[in-house]
Design an enzyme around this catalytic site. Structure first.
Site, short mmCIF file in Angstrom:
data_model
loop_
_atom_site.label_atom_id
_atom_site.label_comp_id
_atom_site.label_asym_id
_atom_site.label_seq_id
_atom_site.Cartn_x
_atom_site.Cartn_y
_atom_site.Cartn_z
N ARG A 59 -100.31 20.26 -11.88
CA ARG A 59 -100.76 18.93 -12.30
C ARG A 59 -102.04 19.00 -13.13
NH1 ARG A 59 -101.73 15.46 -7.30
NH2 ARG A 59 -102.43 17.48 -6.50
N GLN A 72 -87.79 31.19 -13.08
CA GLN A 72 -87.74 30.82 -11.66
C GLN A 72 -86.35 30.31 -11.31
OE1 GLN A 72 -89.34 27.25 -9.66
NE2 GLN A 72 -90.80 28.64 -8.69
N LYS A 132 -92.49 32.22 -4.81
CA LYS A 132 -93.43 31.11 -4.69
C LYS A 132 -93.03 30.25 -3.50
CE LYS A 132 -95.64 27.39 -7.34
NZ LYS A 132 -95.30 26.20 -6.58
N ASP A 166 -104.54 21.60 -6.68
CA ASP A 166 -105.68 20.71 -6.97
C ASP A 166 -106.72 21.29 -7.92
OD1 ASP A 166 -104.43 19.07 -5.10
OD2 ASP A 166 -105.70 19.77 -3.46
N CYS A 212 -89.79 24.11 -3.51
CA CYS A 212 -89.34 22.80 -3.97
C CYS A 212 -89.17 21.85 -2.78
CB CYS A 212 -88.04 22.91 -4.75
SG CYS A 212 -87.44 21.33 -5.39
#
Length: 670
Positions: A526, A358, A429, A503, A389
């Protein structure tokens, strides 16, 4: 790995290291101050009335439902009451006279006020202690060639006058260095065990290959410049199994600006001719270039994560079942200019079967040059443009999520890179928007623009699109909007693979997103940091009640991968420790599913103070960075004198408490 549903025994934890003794600070999260407890591996019984054995079944079930409902209303993890630490009794606050309140208000401007909560990343000053050990370590080590090959060829050539190089400036006093070295961390070097030789040699912090002050291989043979190992493993900087380790001659070409970037420059010129109206045919059409198509259907993807998405962590995730990995975000300018730190982010391990790099940048020509370099020199399966970002430092370069708001520049970057890449697909992305704007033209989506970009990106030449279901401004303060993700999926005009993230923390989440929200694959960030075994759960469609000893074994695997990647000398050990601690600042947020009263878990659940089913499980749940350091010492020995640790990324969900203990953290997804 086999699913474990029983609490681990003390013997199992001893096999993982040593059973840790829990203390009062370990058992207390940062937001509470419960009373001291006796050390115990048994669950804590908070009240006899909470025991279901003393109540009728219907009453017990009603009480459980009430507890769950109240916990979920507070976004708390519904932990079984026998594991919760009782809240301390608080003394009633004394009434403060009105006059005293007024005087206190007058003093407020002179007294230090609580600082505003900072988001994103800790500053360099906050992390100064992280790097203090490296400076001392660097001066206490031998010349790396002497340590590995038992001879410094640079010193010999300079002394003989057969080379134009100056004398080696590193330490060559073997006796003094070995005498000052602390005892070995372990009897057997894990790198020696895996490879049959340790390139750290005499500098290695482990044992098993130093005989009579000489470095030997696994068979006891002396290492020398003529040894077979030098051809197989030239130095510690070229680890076995790693690709994209660039020769110095290539790096020198980049630094001296002598690398031939003619294809990238010509693509940017062609784009400028199109923008000025000199030509009507745009470049970058996907149909004009033959590439291997990308198939992400049903696959899991590890998100590009700054700092924590390093090569050893990606190897661990591959072992646990991830299908696609993406390297950490690299800056296009730094790559084109030959910066070693960013070039190292392009490294790939041979176990990564589908790997993407990336890159972030806001200049059309620089991104075109980078595309040419990656196409010609980098071993990867696809190239990903970072449009997600949220960091201001990246925005100032015109990159990251800010690029979403610069439509023409984004088009130029995508078309130019797509036309330059001959063998590698281009992906992108992004977030739902840079900053949401309710007053914008797209009022029905509160100013989010990703749905408008979807068909445009397909036309410009991307081979796959990834969407993070939040805006850059939101960071991680709100749940991802999966209904909007589904809307973006419907806006596609071609069958372009669509990946989404946000999530996901259970296999039910991943399955629901594929079935209900139109995504071809799930990307995890995460969720993977908190519980990397989530990839196993998704593949096997089950919840894994992983034991504390099994989690400790995964940390040991990470450490071994880190020692291979960064080296087993003192500097490599501290590098491995640092990244282990960065990962632990996320993994401490995992609540064992055996402690929960309802399933599946949610990523926004925050636990009340609790104890685990044994001491090690309690220690792994601690949000005190001192406990993380203690666990690292079980794997990597004692920390250097003066060592301190502060995670790179701050948390939007966990405040730093007044006593200075560090809370859980958040990462930045590229």
């Amino acid at each position: 790995m086999a699913e474990s549903t029983e609490p681990p025994t003390a013997e199992a934890d001893e096999a993982a290291g040593e059973v840790l003794a829990t203390d009062q600070e370990t058992q207390q999260p940062d937001t509470e101050a419960p009373e001291a407890m006796e050390e115990s591996t048994e669950p804590v019984d908070v009240a006899a009335s909470a025991s279901s054995s003393d109540l009728p079944a219907a009453t017990s079930e009603t009480e459980k439902d009430r507890r769950i409902k109240e916990a979920l209303a507070r976004c708390e993890a519904p932990i079984k009451p026998e594991f919760l630490i009782p809240k301390p009794e608080r003394a009633a606050a004394e009434e403060v006279p009105a006059e005293e309140k007024k005087r206190a208000g007058d003093r407020g401007s002179d007294e230090q006020q609580p600082s505003k909560k900072r988001r994103g990343q800790n500053k360099k000053n906050d992390r100064a202690g992280n790097h203090a050990a490296f400076k001392a370590v660097r001066q206490s080590q031998l010349c790396c060639k002497l340590a590995y090959m038992n001879r410094c060829t640079d010193e010999e050539e300079a002394s003989a006058g057969t080379s134009g190089n100056t004398k080696c400036k590193n330490t060559h006093d073997v006796a003094a260095v070995l005498e000052a070295k602390p005892p070995p961390i372990a009897e057997k070097c894990p790198v020696l065990r895996e490879w049959g030789v340790c390139p750290a040699g005499l500098n290695c912090r482990f044992g098993g290959h130093i005989v009579d002050s000489k470095n030997v291989d696994g068979e006891g043979m002396l290492i020398s410049p003529e040894s077979k190992w030098i051809e197989i493993l030239p130095s510690m900087g070229v680890p076995m199994g790693e690709r994209n380790v660039f020769e110095y001659s290539l790096v020198k070409q980049l630094r001296s600006r002598s690398y031939d970037f003619s294809r990238g420059i010509e693509a940017e010129k062609e784009w400028q001719r199109y923008v000025s109206g000199a030509t009507e045919k745009p470049l970058g059409c996907l149909a004009e270039v033959e590439r291997k198509p990308l198939d992400f259907t049903g696959k899991t993807v590890l998100a590009p994560l700054t700092t924590v998405g390093n090569l050893p962590f990606r190897r661990l995730c591959v072992k646990l079942g991830v299908d696609v990995t993406v390297g950490e975000m690299a800056l296009s300018n730094s790559i084109v200019e030959g910066a070693p730190s960013d070039l190292s982010l392009l490294r790939r391990h041979e176990s990564e079967k589908c790997f993407g790099v990336q890159v972030a940048g806001g200049d059309v020509q620089v991104m075109s040059k980078l595309a040419q370099f990656v196409d010609e020199q980098v071993d990867c399966d696809f190239v990903d443009i970072n449009c997600g970002c949220p960091l201001d430092e990246i925005h100032r370069k015109g990159a990251g999520s800010r690029l979403m708001s610069a439509n023409k520049k984004l088009e130029g970057i995508v078309r130019c890179m797509s036309s330059v890449l001959k063998t590698k697909p281009l992906t992108l992305k992004m977030r739902t928007a840079h900053f949401e704007d309710a007053k914008s033209k797209t009022k029905e989506f509160e100013g989010r623009i990703a749905h408008l970009l979807m068909p445009q990106l397909e036309e410009w030449g991307v081979s796959a699109i990834t969407l993070h279901g939040r805006t850059a401004r939101q960071r991680y303060t709100k749940l991802a909007d999966w209904s909007y993700v589904a809307e973006c999926s419907r806006r596609r005009k071609l069958s372009t693979p669509f990946i989404a993230c946000g999530d996901t923390i259970s296999w039910e989440d991943a399955e629901a997103h594929r079935e209900k929200h139109g995504v071809d694959a799930n990307m995890l960030g995460r969720g993977a940091l908190i519980k990397p075994w989530i990839f196993t759960e998704i593949k096997e469609r089950r919840h894994w009640d992983i034991s504390a000893s099994e989690r400790f074994d995964l940390m040991r695997d990470f450490v071994n991968y880190g020692l291979e990647h960064w080296g087993s000398d003192a500097r490599g050990v501290e590098n491995t420790r640092r990244f282990l601690l960065e990962w632990m600042s996320f993994s401490c947020r995992y609540v064992p599913i055996g402690l929960l009263e309802c399933m599946p878990p949610q990523i926004n659940w925050r636990p009340r103070p609790y104890v685990g089913r044994n001491d090690l499980e309690t220690k792994l749940a601690s949000q005190n960075s001192a406990d993380w350091v203690e666990i690292s010492e079980m794997l990597l020995g004692k920390v250097p004198e003066g060592f301190s640790f502060a995670p790179k990324h701050k948390s939007n969900a966990y405040e730093k408490p007044a006593d200075g203990r560090q809370a859980a953290t958040e990462t930045i997804e590229g």
